[in-house]
Scaffold this motif. Structure first.
Motif, PDB file in Angstrom:
ATOM      1  N   ASP A  65       0.743  -1.177   0.056  1.00 17.68           N
ATOM      2  CA  ASP A  65      -0.136  -0.127  -0.034  1.00 17.68           C
ATOM      3  C   ASP A  65       0.835   1.375   0.094  1.00 17.68           C
ATOM      4  O   ASP A  65       0.768   2.139  -0.739  1.00 17.68           O
ATOM      5  N   LEU A  66       1.759   1.413   0.887  1.00 20.13           N
ATOM      6  CA  LEU A  66       2.680   2.416   0.794  1.00 20.13           C
ATOM      7  C   LEU A  66       3.458   2.887  -0.226  1.00 20.13           C
ATOM      8  O   LEU A  66       3.432   4.097  -0.778  1.00 20.13           O
ATOM      9  N   GLN A  67       4.015   1.966  -0.899  1.00 19.72           N
ATOM     10  CA  GLN A  67       4.856   1.834  -1.965  1.00 19.72           C
ATOM     11  C   GLN A  67       3.952   2.342  -3.148  1.00 19.72           C
ATOM     12  O   GLN A  67       4.633   3.215  -3.921  1.00 19.72           O
ATOM     13  N   LYS A  68       2.755   1.954  -3.073  1.00 17.23           N
ATOM     14  CA  LYS A  68       1.846   2.446  -4.306  1.00 17.23           C
ATOM     15  C   LYS A  68       1.674   4.076  -4.243  1.00 17.23           C
ATOM     16  O   LYS A  68       1.590   4.629  -4.968  1.00 17.23           O
ATOM     17  N   LYS A  69       1.036   4.038  -2.833  1.00 17.74           N
ATOM     18  CA  LYS A  69       0.942   5.576  -2.720  1.00 17.74           C
ATOM     19  C   LYS A  69       2.004   6.477  -3.021  1.00 17.74           C
ATOM     20  O   LYS A  69       1.929   7.569  -3.491  1.00 17.74           O
ATOM     21  N   LEU A  70       3.086   6.329  -2.380  1.00 17.37           N
ATOM     22  CA  LEU A  70       4.357   6.841  -2.750  1.00 17.37           C
ATOM     23  C   LEU A  70       4.637   7.034  -4.189  1.00 17.37           C
ATOM     24  O   LEU A  70       4.879   8.115  -4.956  1.00 17.37           O
ATOM     25  N   ALA A  71       4.500   6.094  -4.860  1.00 17.43           N
ATOM     26  CA  ALA A  71       4.803   6.096  -6.272  1.00 17.43           C
ATOM     27  C   ALA A  71       3.940   6.949  -7.161  1.00 17.43           C
ATOM     28  O   ALA A  71       4.162   7.574  -8.109  1.00 17.43           O
ATOM     29  N   ALA A  72       2.405   7.106  -6.542  1.00 17.90           N
ATOM     30  CA  ALA A  72       1.377   7.869  -7.245  1.00 17.90           C
ATOM     31  C   ALA A  72       1.738   9.213  -6.959  1.00 17.90           C
ATOM     32  O   ALA A  72       1.559  10.231  -7.790  1.00 17.90           O
ATOM     33  N   LEU A  73       2.770   9.726  -6.010  1.00 10.61           N
ATOM     34  CA  LEU A  73       2.994  10.884  -5.742  1.00 10.61           C
ATOM     35  C   LEU A  73       4.309  11.318  -6.134  1.00 10.61           C
ATOM     36  O   LEU A  73       4.952  12.454  -5.716  1.00 10.61           O
ATOM     37  N   GLY A  74       4.652  10.419  -6.899  1.00  8.27           N
ATOM     38  CA  GLY A  74       5.944  10.949  -7.607  1.00  8.27           C
ATOM     39  C   GLY A  74       7.389  10.672  -6.630  1.00  8.27           C
ATOM     40  O   GLY A  74       8.312  11.172  -7.150  1.00  8.27           O
ATOM     41  N   VAL A  75       7.092   9.567  -5.523  1.00  8.22           N
ATOM     42  CA  VAL A  75       8.308   9.375  -4.949  1.00  8.22           C
ATOM     43  C   VAL A  75       8.859   7.883  -5.158  1.00  8.22           C
ATOM     44  O   VAL A  75       8.017   7.121  -5.452  1.00  8.22           O
ATOM     45  N   ASP A  76      10.127   7.820  -5.756  1.00  7.41           N
ATOM     46  CA  ASP A  76      10.683   6.519  -5.947  1.00  7.41           C
ATOM     47  C   ASP A  76      10.961   5.499  -4.795  1.00  7.41           C
ATOM     48  O   ASP A  76      11.743   5.992  -3.912  1.00  7.41           O
ATOM     49  N   CYS A  77      10.152   4.633  -4.575  1.00  9.72           N
ATOM     50  CA  CYS A  77      10.203   3.798  -3.475  1.00  9.72           C
ATOM     51  C   CYS A  77      10.187   2.271  -3.742  1.00  9.72           C
ATOM     52  O   CYS A  77       9.449   1.970  -4.807  1.00  9.72           O
ATOM     53  N   VAL A  78      11.000   1.535  -3.304  1.00  7.76           N
ATOM     54  CA  VAL A  78      11.179   0.222  -3.516  1.00  7.76           C
ATOM     55  C   VAL A  78      10.774  -0.386  -2.379  1.00  7.76           C
ATOM     56  O   VAL A  78      10.970  -0.186  -1.085  1.00  7.76           O
ATOM     57  N   ILE A  79      10.513  -2.019  -2.273  1.00  4.32           N
ATOM     58  CA  ILE A  79      10.214  -2.630  -1.000  1.00  4.32           C
ATOM     59  C   ILE A  79      11.400  -3.653  -0.875  1.00  4.32           C
ATOM     60  O   ILE A  79      11.513  -4.766  -2.091  1.00  4.32           O
ATOM     61  N   GLY A  80      12.162  -3.963  -0.039  1.00  7.79           N
ATOM     62  CA  GLY A  80      12.924  -5.064   0.286  1.00  7.79           C
ATOM     63  C   GLY A  80      12.839  -6.230   0.663  1.00  7.79           C
ATOM     64  O   GLY A  80      11.904  -6.131   1.724  1.00  7.79           O
ATOM     65  N   ALA A  81      13.048  -7.289   0.133  1.00  8.52           N
ATOM     66  CA  ALA A  81      12.810  -8.658   0.787  1.00  8.52           C
ATOM     67  C   ALA A  81      13.459  -8.732   2.024  1.00  8.52           C
ATOM     68  O   ALA A  81      14.633  -8.806   2.494  1.00  8.52           O
ATOM     69  N   VAL A  82      12.661  -8.846   3.114  1.00  8.56           N
ATOM     70  CA  VAL A  82      12.988  -8.963   4.526  1.00  8.56           C
ATOM     71  C   VAL A  82      13.826 -10.006   4.655  1.00  8.56           C
ATOM     72  O   VAL A  82      14.773 -10.134   5.427  1.00  8.56           O
TER      73      VAL A  82
END
Length: 232
Positions: A65-82
């Protein structure tokens, strides 16, 4: 990693809070901030630190959820494999939100983050439906187990056999006929028995309903052989 990125932001994400730590890889300067679960606030702060900053948070229960919202706001965000986040023993001993966020920022700055693929909304919805079916199957298993344990406490075990001597299986028509023949001397036992039987019946109904929904979802053109699946 994008070559012109010099600021890396680690996000320690919880259900109601986000700790952010920004690392300037050129100067070593570190900045931090704390937010509620608010993608807009995170995006605004990140852009104020460096509009080109790249963010990361660990995969986990908070999902995509957070990654998708940040991407929609123009912020480059990735999720790292824990599962790939190998922390030094010293870091594990001094675990807290700020340290965890800074660790993520440093790992991203040196390209040591294994990124998790982020599904699109349609794929994630299909996954959620399949998970619901898995949960329904598990619920049914547990309800059957509870009914069986209740009967066992009263010395009742289904042991009906075919003419050849083979024992008939539980949860068959013969089993349910046996169930319908059971009654107890105490009203409280009958009430409890009815509860367990109804719970199994409801769980069976839920499972069948979800099986139909999954079958309908699976029939969509996207999931047919040769089409573009999730993860492609």
């Amino acid at each position: 990693m994008t070559m012109n990125v010099t600021t890396f932001v680690g996000l320690d994400v919880h259900a109601r809070s986000i700790k952010a730590v920004a690392l300037d890889a050129m100067t070593g300067e570190v900045k931090s901030a704390t937010f509620g679960y608010d993608a807009c606030a995170v995006a605004e702060w990140t852009r104020s630190v460096d509009p080109a900053a790249r963010c990361v948070y660990e995969s986990g229960v908070t999902g995509f959820d957070l990654q998708k919202k940040l991407a929609a706001l123009g912020v480059d965000c990735v999720i790292g494999a824990v599962s790939k986040m190998i922390k030094p023993a010293a870091d594990r001993r001094r675990k807290n939100d700020r340290n965890d966020a800074e660790f993520l920022a440093r790992m991203l700055s040196v390209g040591n983050v294994v990124e998790v693929w982020v599904p699109d909304d349609e794929c994630e919805a299909a996954r959620d439906l399949v998970r619901a079916l898995d949960d329904a199957r598990e619920d049914l298993r547990r309800q059957k187990q509870r009914l069986s344990k209740f009967l066992l406490r009263h010395g009742l075990v289904f042991d009906e056999r075919t003419p050849s001597g083979q024992r008939k299986g539980n949860w068959t028509g013969a089993y349910w006929s046996w169930i319908s023949s059971i009654s107890f001397a105490e009203k409280a036992d009958n009430d409890a028995f009815a509860f367990y039987v109804d719970a199994v019946r409801q769980a069976e109904e839920d499972k069948r309903r979800l099986e139909k929904l999954v079958a309908g979802e699976a029939a969509k053109p996207r999931w047919r052989r040769g089409s573009t699946p999730c993860g492609a």
